[in-house]
Design an enzyme around this catalytic site. Structure first.
Site, PDB file in Angstrom:
ATOM      1  N   LYS A  57       0.838  -1.207   0.000  1.00 23.07           N
ATOM      2  CA  LYS A  57       0.000   0.000   0.000  1.00 23.07           C
ATOM      3  C   LYS A  57       0.867   1.249   0.000  1.00 23.07           C
ATOM      4  O   LYS A  57       2.035   1.223   0.420  1.00 23.07           O
ATOM      5  CB  LYS A  57      -0.946   0.033   1.199  1.00 23.07           C
ATOM      6  CG  LYS A  57      -0.281   0.001   2.588  1.00 23.07           C
ATOM      7  CD  LYS A  57       0.219   1.338   3.131  1.00 23.07           C
ATOM      8  CE  LYS A  57       0.876   1.210   4.488  1.00 23.07           C
ATOM      9  NZ  LYS A  57       1.672   2.367   4.898  1.00 23.07           N
TER      10      LYS A  57
ATOM     11  N   PRO B  10       9.060  -4.172  -0.185  1.00 22.30           N
ATOM     12  CA  PRO B  10      10.236  -3.803   0.619  1.00 22.30           C
ATOM     13  C   PRO B  10      10.003  -4.018   2.118  1.00 22.30           C
ATOM     14  O   PRO B  10       8.909  -3.779   2.615  1.00 22.30           O
ATOM     15  CB  PRO B  10      10.445  -2.318   0.314  1.00 22.30           C
ATOM     16  CG  PRO B  10       9.432  -1.916  -0.697  1.00 22.30           C
ATOM     17  CD  PRO B  10       8.591  -3.096  -1.055  1.00 22.30           C
ATOM     18  N   VAL B  11      11.053  -4.483   2.810  1.00 21.70           N
ATOM     19  CA  VAL B  11      10.965  -4.757   4.248  1.00 21.70           C
ATOM     20  C   VAL B  11      11.231  -3.458   5.011  1.00 21.70           C
ATOM     21  O   VAL B  11      12.145  -2.705   4.657  1.00 21.70           O
ATOM     22  CB  VAL B  11      11.997  -5.839   4.649  1.00 21.70           C
ATOM     23  CG1 VAL B  11      11.993  -6.072   6.155  1.00 21.70           C
ATOM     24  CG2 VAL B  11      11.695  -7.142   3.920  1.00 21.70           C
ATOM     25  N   ALA B  12      10.422  -3.202   6.055  1.00 22.57           N
ATOM     26  CA  ALA B  12      10.536  -1.971   6.861  1.00 22.57           C
ATOM     27  C   ALA B  12      10.535  -0.746   5.966  1.00 22.57           C
ATOM     28  O   ALA B  12      11.315   0.190   6.133  1.00 22.57           O
ATOM     29  CB  ALA B  12      11.794  -1.996   7.744  1.00 22.57           C
TER      30      ALA B  12
ATOM     31  N   GLY C 255       7.518   1.048   4.884  1.00 22.36           N
ATOM     32  CA  GLY C 255       6.341   1.926   4.902  1.00 22.36           C
ATOM     33  C   GLY C 255       5.317   1.543   3.847  1.00 22.36           C
ATOM     34  O   GLY C 255       4.488   2.352   3.447  1.00 22.36           O
ATOM     35  N   MET C 256       5.381   0.284   3.385  1.00 20.98           N
ATOM     36  CA  MET C 256       4.420  -0.180   2.381  1.00 20.98           C
ATOM     37  C   MET C 256       3.597  -1.363   2.887  1.00 20.98           C
ATOM     38  O   MET C 256       2.951  -2.066   2.102  1.00 20.98           O
ATOM     39  CB  MET C 256       5.138  -0.547   1.082  1.00 20.98           C
ATOM     40  CG  MET C 256       5.809   0.667   0.444  1.00 20.98           C
ATOM     41  SD  MET C 256       6.329   0.345  -1.240  1.00 20.98           S
ATOM     42  CE  MET C 256       4.751   0.471  -2.121  1.00 20.98           C
ATOM     43  N   ALA C 257       3.602  -1.588   4.199  1.00 19.35           N
ATOM     44  CA  ALA C 257       2.775  -2.618   4.844  1.00 19.35           C
ATOM     45  C   ALA C 257       3.128  -4.033   4.396  1.00 19.35           C
ATOM     46  O   ALA C 257       2.250  -4.892   4.297  1.00 19.35           O
ATOM     47  CB  ALA C 257       1.278  -2.339   4.636  1.00 19.35           C
TER      48      ALA C 257
ATOM     49  N   SER D  21       2.376  -6.441   7.248  1.00 19.05           N
ATOM     50  CA  SER D  21       0.914  -6.547   7.372  1.00 19.05           C
ATOM     51  C   SER D  21       0.355  -7.428   6.261  1.00 19.05           C
ATOM     52  O   SER D  21      -0.553  -8.236   6.483  1.00 19.05           O
ATOM     53  CB  SER D  21       0.273  -5.165   7.288  1.00 19.05           C
ATOM     54  OG  SER D  21       0.738  -4.343   8.333  1.00 19.05           O
ATOM     55  N   ALA D  22       0.904  -7.276   5.061  1.00 20.55           N
ATOM     56  CA  ALA D  22       0.457  -8.093   3.926  1.00 20.55           C
ATOM     57  C   ALA D  22       0.667  -9.574   4.238  1.00 20.55           C
ATOM     58  O   ALA D  22      -0.210 -10.406   3.976  1.00 20.55           O
ATOM     59  CB  ALA D  22       1.229  -7.707   2.663  1.00 20.55           C
TER      60      ALA D  22
ATOM     61  N   ASP E   9      -2.525  -1.817  10.117  1.00 22.54           N
ATOM     62  CA  ASP E   9      -2.615  -1.814   8.652  1.00 22.54           C
ATOM     63  C   ASP E   9      -3.076  -3.158   8.087  1.00 22.54           C
ATOM     64  O   ASP E   9      -3.276  -3.270   6.872  1.00 22.54           O
ATOM     65  CB  ASP E   9      -1.230  -1.503   8.032  1.00 22.54           C
ATOM     66  CG  ASP E   9      -0.818  -0.052   8.226  1.00 22.54           C
ATOM     67  OD1 ASP E   9      -1.657   0.765   8.661  1.00 22.54           O
ATOM     68  OD2 ASP E   9       0.351   0.265   7.934  1.00 22.54           O
TER      69      ASP E   9
HETATM   70  O1  C5P Z   1      -0.535  -1.364  14.702  1.00 22.71           O
HETATM   71  P1  C5P Z   1       0.900  -1.686  14.486  1.00 22.71           P
HETATM   72  O2  C5P Z   1       1.390  -2.768  15.408  1.00 22.71           O
HETATM   73  O3  C5P Z   1       1.252  -1.955  13.078  1.00 22.71           O
HETATM   74  O4  C5P Z   1       1.695  -0.374  14.871  1.00 22.71           O
HETATM   75  C1  C5P Z   1       3.090  -0.369  14.997  1.00 22.71           C
HETATM   76  C2  C5P Z   1       3.498   0.813  15.842  1.00 22.71           C
HETATM   77  O5  C5P Z   1       3.222   2.030  15.141  1.00 22.71           O
HETATM   78  C3  C5P Z   1       2.764   0.953  17.162  1.00 22.71           C
HETATM   79  O6  C5P Z   1       3.394   0.221  18.156  1.00 22.71           O
HETATM   80  C4  C5P Z   1       2.837   2.441  17.410  1.00 22.71           C
HETATM   81  O7  C5P Z   1       4.106   2.790  17.902  1.00 22.71           O
HETATM   82  C5  C5P Z   1       2.732   3.025  16.013  1.00 22.71           C
HETATM   83  N1  C5P Z   1       1.363   3.394  15.632  1.00 22.71           N
HETATM   84  C6  C5P Z   1       0.774   4.498  16.217  1.00 22.71           C
HETATM   85  N2  C5P Z   1      -0.502   4.855  15.869  1.00 22.71           N
HETATM   86  C7  C5P Z   1      -1.178   4.163  14.921  1.00 22.71           C
HETATM   87  C8  C5P Z   1      -0.583   3.044  14.318  1.00 22.71           C
HETATM   88  C9  C5P Z   1       0.690   2.680  14.678  1.00 22.71           C
HETATM   89  O8  C5P Z   1       1.374   5.162  17.076  1.00 22.71           O
HETATM   90  N3  C5P Z   1      -2.391   4.539  14.584  1.00 22.71           N
END
Ligand code: C5P
Length: 297
Positions: free
Chosen positions: A10, A95-97, A99-101, A104-105, A137
């Protein structure tokens, strides 16, 4: 028996971030667009839970139970009283880490794959519920297309998209940790009043019309200053893409992947070439959005 599921990456065309909540998360108005870079998650019965990963970034992927794919399998198995004896293989192209989820995918993909393998037939709502438990995500990775995510991003409203948007993604030399970027956002906003996150009507209209120029004028990412603060070289990558004719250039989610919206596929190819030649990224990928969510192959 083997089940394979394809899941998209994404980009956030709008990421409006509110103040930190008492639980540490941030309220968001998060406009997700799925794009055509995919991971493929394959599950096969095995003696015990095991994860493997292939692809150029495979070495950076955790192969233990912290991997969202493992957590998805464990949670579905727990709910249905099944032994989570499965081999999960991730063919990684997102890509890993980045910002493209991508993580999560893999969570959404493993969930859909195990649901098919074990014939658990969980409802769509239950799958979405498990996704939301796994991460903010993950529900969007299941659904794909375009959606507005509110709350911490997990409460989705599907959005209409009236056309295809052309993108280039510049993959950075290293990754960024999402929690670290949110922490930097908090640090930079300390003592300031952070407004409530609201979706831009102009942006939603541009998506609905399929109008790339209008979308380019409306994209925004409140995490971008924090990502740039942690990874200042990205400023240069953004400038190179803009100089090559991109309609808009922004950091994708928490970064460090940078996203370039272009008028058409030819313009995207040109921007990708210039980005690569500049040496300001590790790879440049040309693709389109919206893309479908998780699908069993
Ligand atoms: O939800 P997820 O585990 O992917 O989020 C990873 C980290 O990103 C959370 O631990 C938090 O630090 C940050 N986050 C946030 N607010 C959001 C989503 C993520 O602060 N709405």
């Amino acid at each position: 028996m083997t089940v394979s599921v394809r899941v998209p990456a994404k980009v956030n065309v709008q990421l409006a971030v509110g103040a930190a909540r008492p639980d540490g998360f941030h309220d968001l108005a998060n406009v997700f667009l799925a794009v055509g870079l995919y991971d493929e998650v394959t599950v096969t019965p095995a003696d015990e839970l095991r994860i493997t990963c292939s692809g150029p970034d495979a070495g950076q992927v955790p192969l233990d139970r912290t991997n969202l794919a493992a957590r998805a399998a464990l949670e579905l198995a727990r709910r249905y009283g099944i032994e989570p004896a499965v081999h999960i293989h991730i063919a990684k192209d997102i890509p890993v880490a980045g910002g493209m989820a991508g993580g999560s995918a893999d969570g959404a993909g493993a969930l859909v794959a195990c649901d098919a393998l074990w014939d658990t037939r969980a409802s769509r709502d239950e799958l979405l519920d498990i996704c939301a438990e796994l991460g903010s995500d993950v529900p969007f990775s299941l659904v794909g297309g375009a959606a507005l995510g509110v709350g911490r991003g997990e409460q989705l409203r599907t959005l209409e998209v009236g056309g295809t948007f052309h993108w280039v993604f510049a993959i950075a030399e290293r990754g960024l940790s999402t929690p670290a970027v949110f922490r930097e956002f908090d640090r930079m906003n300390e003592g300031l009043r952070v407004p409530e996150p609201v979706a831009s009507q102009e942006l939603l209209d541009a998506l609905a019309k399929g109008d790339a120029s209008a979308l380019a004028g409306a994209v925004s990412n409140d995490l971008q200053p924090a990502a740039l603060s942690l990874f200042p070289e990205l400023e240069h990558t953004l400038a190179v893409g803009r100089g090559a004719g991109a309609l808009a250039a922004l950091v994708s989610g928490s970064g460090p992947t940078t996203a370039f919206l272009t008028q058409n596929a030819e313009a995207a190819d040109r921007v990708a070439e210039v980005l690569l030649a500049s040496g300001s990224c590790r790879a440049a990928r040309v693709t389109e959005g919206p893309a479908s969510g998780a699908v069993v192959l």
